[in-house]
Design an enzyme around this catalytic site. Sequence first.
Site, PDB file in Angstrom:
ATOM      1  N   ARG A 108      21.664   1.733  -4.844  1.00 53.26           N
ATOM      2  CA  ARG A 108      21.371   0.784  -3.751  1.00 53.26           C
ATOM      3  C   ARG A 108      22.663   0.217  -3.162  1.00 53.26           C
ATOM      4  O   ARG A 108      22.740  -0.027  -1.961  1.00 53.26           O
ATOM      5  CB  ARG A 108      20.460  -0.348  -4.249  1.00 53.26           C
ATOM      6  CG  ARG A 108      19.003   0.077  -4.295  1.00 53.26           C
ATOM      7  CD  ARG A 108      18.067  -1.051  -4.711  1.00 53.26           C
ATOM      8  NE  ARG A 108      16.688  -0.607  -4.555  1.00 53.26           N
ATOM      9  CZ  ARG A 108      15.641  -1.174  -5.135  1.00 53.26           C
ATOM     10  NH1 ARG A 108      15.813  -2.235  -5.918  1.00 53.26           N
ATOM     11  NH2 ARG A 108      14.429  -0.707  -4.935  1.00 53.26           N
TER      12      ARG A 108
ATOM     13  N   LYS B 292       5.556  -2.478 -12.238  1.00 56.75           N
ATOM     14  CA  LYS B 292       5.096  -3.530 -11.316  1.00 56.75           C
ATOM     15  C   LYS B 292       3.621  -3.308 -10.978  1.00 56.75           C
ATOM     16  O   LYS B 292       3.264  -3.022  -9.827  1.00 56.75           O
ATOM     17  CB  LYS B 292       5.942  -3.516 -10.054  1.00 56.75           C
ATOM     18  CG  LYS B 292       7.367  -4.017 -10.276  1.00 56.75           C
ATOM     19  CD  LYS B 292       8.143  -4.043  -8.971  1.00 56.75           C
ATOM     20  CE  LYS B 292       9.507  -4.647  -9.174  1.00 56.75           C
ATOM     21  NZ  LYS B 292      10.351  -4.531  -7.965  1.00 56.75           N
TER      22      LYS B 292
ATOM     23  N   GLY C  91      13.995   1.385  -7.083  1.00 59.26           N
ATOM     24  CA  GLY C  91      15.251   1.111  -7.786  1.00 59.26           C
ATOM     25  C   GLY C  91      15.337   1.846  -9.108  1.00 59.26           C
ATOM     26  O   GLY C  91      16.346   2.497  -9.416  1.00 59.26           O
TER      27      GLY C  91
ATOM     28  N   GLY D  47       8.132  -0.103  -3.684  1.00 56.28           N
ATOM     29  CA  GLY D  47       6.964  -0.760  -3.089  1.00 56.28           C
ATOM     30  C   GLY D  47       6.952  -0.641  -1.569  1.00 56.28           C
ATOM     31  O   GLY D  47       5.907  -0.364  -0.966  1.00 56.28           O
TER      32      GLY D  47
HETATM   33  N1  LIG Z   1       4.638   2.665 -20.533  1.00 53.20           N
HETATM   34  C1  LIG Z   1       5.551   1.783 -20.132  1.00 53.20           C
HETATM   35  N2  LIG Z   1       5.731   0.631 -20.804  1.00 53.20           N
HETATM   36  C2  LIG Z   1       6.659  -0.265 -20.414  1.00 53.20           C
HETATM   37  N3  LIG Z   1       7.460  -0.102 -19.344  1.00 53.20           N
HETATM   38  C3  LIG Z   1       7.325   1.032 -18.645  1.00 53.20           C
HETATM   39  C4  LIG Z   1       6.379   2.032 -19.002  1.00 53.20           C
HETATM   40  N4  LIG Z   1       6.490   3.037 -18.112  1.00 53.20           N
HETATM   41  C5  LIG Z   1       7.459   2.690 -17.238  1.00 53.20           C
HETATM   42  N5  LIG Z   1       7.971   1.495 -17.549  1.00 53.20           N
HETATM   43  C6  LIG Z   1       9.066   0.765 -16.874  1.00 53.20           C
HETATM   44  O1  LIG Z   1       8.854   0.679 -15.493  1.00 53.20           O
HETATM   45  C7  LIG Z   1      10.079   0.278 -14.911  1.00 53.20           C
HETATM   46  C8  LIG Z   1      10.149   0.679 -13.471  1.00 53.20           C
HETATM   47  O2  LIG Z   1       9.047   0.188 -12.751  1.00 53.20           O
HETATM   48  P1  LIG Z   1       9.095  -0.223 -11.210  1.00 53.20           P
HETATM   49  O3  LIG Z   1      10.006  -1.392 -11.028  1.00 53.20           O
HETATM   50  O4  LIG Z   1       7.687  -0.377 -10.770  1.00 53.20           O
HETATM   51  O5  LIG Z   1       9.771   1.065 -10.531  1.00 53.20           O
HETATM   52  P2  LIG Z   1      10.732   1.173  -9.265  1.00 53.20           P
HETATM   53  O6  LIG Z   1      11.871   0.185  -9.459  1.00 53.20           O
HETATM   54  O7  LIG Z   1      11.213   2.576  -9.246  1.00 53.20           O
HETATM   55  O8  LIG Z   1       9.901   0.819  -8.075  1.00 53.20           O
HETATM   56  C9  LIG Z   1      11.147   0.909 -15.768  1.00 53.20           C
HETATM   57  O9  LIG Z   1      12.071  -0.090 -16.138  1.00 53.20           O
HETATM   58  C10 LIG Z   1      10.395   1.475 -16.982  1.00 53.20           C
HETATM   59  O10 LIG Z   1      11.001   1.163 -18.223  1.00 53.20           O
HETATM   60  O1  LIG Z   2      13.219  -3.464  -6.468  1.00 53.82           O
HETATM   61  C1  LIG Z   2      12.461  -3.614  -5.503  1.00 53.82           C
HETATM   62  O2  LIG Z   2      11.336  -2.887  -5.316  1.00 53.82           O
HETATM   63  P1  LIG Z   2      10.878  -1.583  -6.160  1.00 53.82           P
HETATM   64  O3  LIG Z   2      10.894  -1.915  -7.640  1.00 53.82           O
HETATM   65  O4  LIG Z   2       9.476  -1.326  -5.668  1.00 53.82           O
HETATM   66  O5  LIG Z   2      11.806  -0.459  -5.827  1.00 53.82           O
HETATM   67  C2  LIG Z   2      12.762  -4.572  -4.385  1.00 53.82           C
HETATM   68  O6  LIG Z   2      13.991  -5.230  -4.632  1.00 53.82           O
HETATM   69  C3  LIG Z   2      11.634  -5.586  -4.217  1.00 53.82           C
HETATM   70  O7  LIG Z   2      11.521  -6.400  -5.366  1.00 53.82           O
HETATM   71  P2  LIG Z   2      10.148  -7.206  -5.635  1.00 53.82           P
HETATM   72  O8  LIG Z   2       9.084  -6.182  -5.973  1.00 53.82           O
HETATM   73  O9  LIG Z   2      10.442  -8.128  -6.799  1.00 53.82           O
HETATM   74  O10 LIG Z   2       9.815  -7.946  -4.367  1.00 53.82           O
END
Ligand SMILES: Nc1ncnc2c1ncn2[C@@H]1O[C@H](COP(=O)(O)OP(=O)(O)O)[C@@H](O)[C@H]1O
Ligand SMILES: O=C(OP(=O)(O)O)[C@H](O)COP(=O)(O)O
Length: 400
Positions: free
Chosen positions: A38, A199, A356, A379
């Site tokens: 990023r 998330k 991220g 997201g």
């Molecule tokens: N089964 C699980 N239990 C706990 N954490 C998990 C599991 N599967 C994935 N994760 C966690 O999800 C996190 C990423 O989720 P998220 O923030 O939604 O993705 P992104 O940042 O790519 O949008 C990672 O830190 C990973 O460790």
């Molecule tokens: O990491 C982010 O989104 P992402 O985990 O969906 O890639 C953005 O910084 C948004 O963060 P937020 O989902 O806490 O608003």
Amino acid sequence: MSAFRTLDDAGSLRGKRVLMRVDLNVPMEGGRVTDATRIARVAPTIREVAEQGGRVVLLAHFGRPKGKREAKDSLEPVVPALSEALGRPVAFAADCVGADAERAVAALADGDVLLLENTRYHAGEEKNDPAFADALAANGDVYVNEAFSAAHRAHASTEGLAHRLPAFAGREMQAELDALTKGLEAPSRPVIAIVGGAKVSSKIDLLENLVAKVDILVIGGGMANTFLHAEGKPVGKSLCERDLAETATRIRAAAEKAGCRILLPVDAVVASEFKAQAPHETVSVDAVPEGGMILDAGPQSVAAIEAAIDEAKTLVWNGPLGAFELAPFDAATVAAARHAAARTRAGALVSVAGGGDTVAALNHAGAATDFTYVSTAGGAFLEWLEGKALPGVEALRAKG
Ligand SMILES: Nc1ncnc2c1ncn2[C@@H]1O[C@H](COP(=O)(O)OP(=O)(O)O)[C@@H](O)[C@H]1O
Ligand SMILES: O=C(OP(=O)(O)O)[C@H](O)COP(=O)(O)O
């Protein structure tokens, strides 16, 4: 729909205080940035403005401190990685509004770069509170939004500011929208989506619209646990949002109606601690022990995901399939990433992934460079895919 004003429309920025919203919500471990994608993607825009003599004031959030000053969510540890990417020093102010910020901004010379502390330390940020947005705006002459990955949030620094200062889209904001439009406007079918990660509550609702847009939906990570629980399966101590069981059931019904096939894990790698190298076993999703935590999808699930990828012509992916930061719970994510990368290399698949942590996972798997496009957004990317207007983008549209 009117177009954006971009940096090309901003005129000379020499001597101007340029409030630039970036997304520095980067993976960190032990106070160090573990994936700087990023940062690398916005660095050229920061440099461009600084080289013109603009005084760059960076605004960003980190984590979800919900209006409280939590030390673990400080942006200060990001400064060394930012400075390294820019090849120039980056000053830091301990608050994004008020006397600390004012003093630091006043001390800037033309071409300097300053990072202000986490905007989410103030409750007004997420509320898009007018008084807080005014306080942020006091430190800038123009506003540049370079945070596509936070554009789905109607927050003071991502939306409110655009109504208070001359507002422009940053280069990366433009590039993300162009690349996603080019890659996914008319996708070759079948389209497969993989949605995993942690998330769950903020992403589960969008699955209801997504099932109408894709042919196969693979649900993994913490998101899968919520669906497994909704089906009455035991999930032990796994990351799982039990109160979203009804939503999960509704999404399954929507998928059936839309003719979208849902793929959930059939086996899981289970440990009793959330720790690298924790003792673990692979079990059926019908047999997760009470004290167990699902940390990854098992090999049968991976085989099913790979077979589903083979059926598809387009892949969209947000959210790792397991806790990939902790070996060996990266196995499913790494295998699926490498499989998709190989299909892409062979010309059989258009692959677009974002988020991220997802980007960090693809880099970890050595697969990122083979994907057709890697977005910094998770997201925001999924909401864009749903066809939703992104408040941060809409606010930039030229008026009149
Ligand atoms: N089964 C699980 N239990 C706990 N954490 C998990 C599991 N599967 C994935 N994760 C966690 O999800 C996190 C990423 O989720 P998220 O923030 O939604 O993705 P992104 O940042 O790519 O949008 C990672 O830190 C990973 O460790
Ligand atoms: O990491 C982010 O989104 P992402 O985990 O969906 O890639 C953005 O910084 C948004 O963060 P937020 O989902 O806490 O608003």
